[in-house]
Design a protein around this motif. Sequence first.
Motif, PDB file in Angstrom:
ATOM      1  N   VAL A  16      -4.236   0.454  -1.682  1.00 60.55           N
ATOM      2  CA  VAL A  16      -5.188   1.290  -1.701  1.00 60.55           C
ATOM      3  C   VAL A  16      -6.627   0.812  -1.448  1.00 60.55           C
ATOM      4  O   VAL A  16      -6.907  -0.069  -1.975  1.00 60.55           O
ATOM      5  CB  VAL A  16      -5.193   2.173  -3.119  1.00 60.55           C
ATOM      6  CG1 VAL A  16      -6.128   3.472  -2.655  1.00 60.55           C
ATOM      7  CG2 VAL A  16      -3.972   2.594  -3.494  1.00 60.55           C
ATOM      8  N   ARG A 246       4.570   3.733   1.820  1.00 52.20           N
ATOM      9  CA  ARG A 246       3.918   3.654   0.460  1.00 52.20           C
ATOM     10  C   ARG A 246       4.943   3.690  -0.695  1.00 52.20           C
ATOM     11  O   ARG A 246       4.623   4.740  -1.502  1.00 52.20           O
ATOM     12  CB  ARG A 246       2.963   4.863   0.630  1.00 52.20           C
ATOM     13  CG  ARG A 246       2.071   4.842  -0.684  1.00 52.20           C
ATOM     14  CD  ARG A 246       1.034   3.552  -0.545  1.00 52.20           C
ATOM     15  NE  ARG A 246       0.401   3.810   0.402  1.00 52.20           N
ATOM     16  CZ  ARG A 246      -0.470   2.803   0.872  1.00 52.20           C
ATOM     17  NH1 ARG A 246      -0.426   1.579   0.267  1.00 52.20           N
ATOM     18  NH2 ARG A 246      -1.052   2.844   1.996  1.00 52.20           N
ATOM     19  N   GLY A 261      -2.255   2.986  -3.961  1.00 58.20           N
ATOM     20  CA  GLY A 261      -2.022   1.768  -3.314  1.00 58.20           C
ATOM     21  C   GLY A 261      -0.945   0.805  -3.555  1.00 58.20           C
ATOM     22  O   GLY A 261      -0.018   1.076  -4.121  1.00 58.20           O
ATOM     23  N   ASN A 268      -3.955  -2.298   0.683  1.00 63.41           N
ATOM     24  CA  ASN A 268      -5.100  -1.448   0.331  1.00 63.41           C
ATOM     25  C   ASN A 268      -4.786  -0.410  -0.810  1.00 63.41           C
ATOM     26  O   ASN A 268      -3.768   0.023  -0.969  1.00 63.41           O
ATOM     27  CB  ASN A 268      -5.567  -0.896   1.651  1.00 63.41           C
ATOM     28  CG  ASN A 268      -6.063  -1.675   2.870  1.00 63.41           C
ATOM     29  OD1 ASN A 268      -6.380  -3.032   2.482  1.00 63.41           O
ATOM     30  ND2 ASN A 268      -5.932  -1.422   4.219  1.00 63.41           N
ATOM     31  N   PHE A 269      -5.902  -0.020  -0.951  1.00 64.08           N
ATOM     32  CA  PHE A 269      -6.043   1.317  -2.018  1.00 64.08           C
ATOM     33  C   PHE A 269      -6.893   2.283  -1.216  1.00 64.08           C
ATOM     34  O   PHE A 269      -7.789   2.359  -0.457  1.00 64.08           O
ATOM     35  CB  PHE A 269      -6.752   0.922  -3.258  1.00 64.08           C
ATOM     36  CG  PHE A 269      -5.461   0.535  -4.313  1.00 64.08           C
ATOM     37  CD1 PHE A 269      -5.359   1.574  -5.302  1.00 64.08           C
ATOM     38  CD2 PHE A 269      -4.951  -0.656  -4.264  1.00 64.08           C
ATOM     39  CE1 PHE A 269      -4.424   1.295  -6.253  1.00 64.08           C
ATOM     40  CE2 PHE A 269      -4.164  -1.053  -5.258  1.00 64.08           C
ATOM     41  CZ  PHE A 269      -3.706   0.264  -6.209  1.00 64.08           C
TER      42      PHE A 269
END
Length: 328
Positions: A16, A246, A261, A268-269
């Motif tokens: 995330v 995800r 994330g 990433n977030f």
Amino acid sequence: MRKSIQQSLAFFALGVSLSASFLVGCGTTSDVTILGDWRSRSELEGVARQGASGFVIGTKAYIGTGLNFDRDRLTDFWEYDQARNTWTQRANYAGAGRYQGVGFAIGNKGYIGTGLNVNSARLRDFYSYDPATNAWTKIADYAGTGRYAAAAFTLNNKGYVGTGNDGGNFLKDFYGYDPATNTWGRIASYSGSKRIGAFAMVISNVAYVGGGNNNGVPQKDLWAYNSATDSWDEKKQFPDDLAITRSYGASFVIGTKGYVGLGEGNANFYSYDPTTDTWADMSVFEFTPRAFPVSFAIGNKGYVVSGVVGTAVLDDLREYDPGIPRVQ
């Protein structure tokens, strides 16, 4: 900030992105200040693990079970004290060792159940933990089939568990647990596709479930559960440029925003704002990306602990503060 060095580990991009507001200086520099940053906290004192379960009661988090490097199914259980930044071992989980189970808290008690045991049998037993007595008590078995990689959340003093896989099928059924009667009751099935490894979060007394995968196909949809009507309402999915796996990631809630994330496929977030039904890219998780972590929030801080990258299992604890400015 200092980054973890994991040169020998395979890299999984999970996550995330952090960020919210951007403040550009007036000078000639092109530096951009982003609100929100991560830092290291005291690592878990137990063995490194993946697929553990946990919950938060007050200002303390509780983490246990999981799978270690030798693929042992664990039963040890640990308490994290945010104020002291310390870990203390508590009474072992009373059920069989397991991983990919779920945990949630209702009032002053926590609950852990489902998952896979040493024979990879799909479990449906549940136990409650009382920190006041440091003791576990068996409660009613989960009403659905035994399963792993399910999603769980707490809403209106009930615990909810659904989706996952029972060995023969990807699932979308959901059940709610009422501690007052020690019973599970069926609620409306999840309105999205069947899935495993989904994330769940509760923002302003509304539960949101999304992500995961269905037979290996990444899911980027998001649905909100309306307990008053026992129905699921579709919300904004990840934008096309965020259409990445995800599964088995991290999620937590700070204030009125959710943060999602890590997991398989990205480092990433992203933050979700239910008032505008929008997703925002945040800064990159600066430590080792991972799948199968435990994530939680205490006050205005979010946390990610343990997990796996490649064949390496982790025991580090990382803390996210949305109010810290970071220049990049």
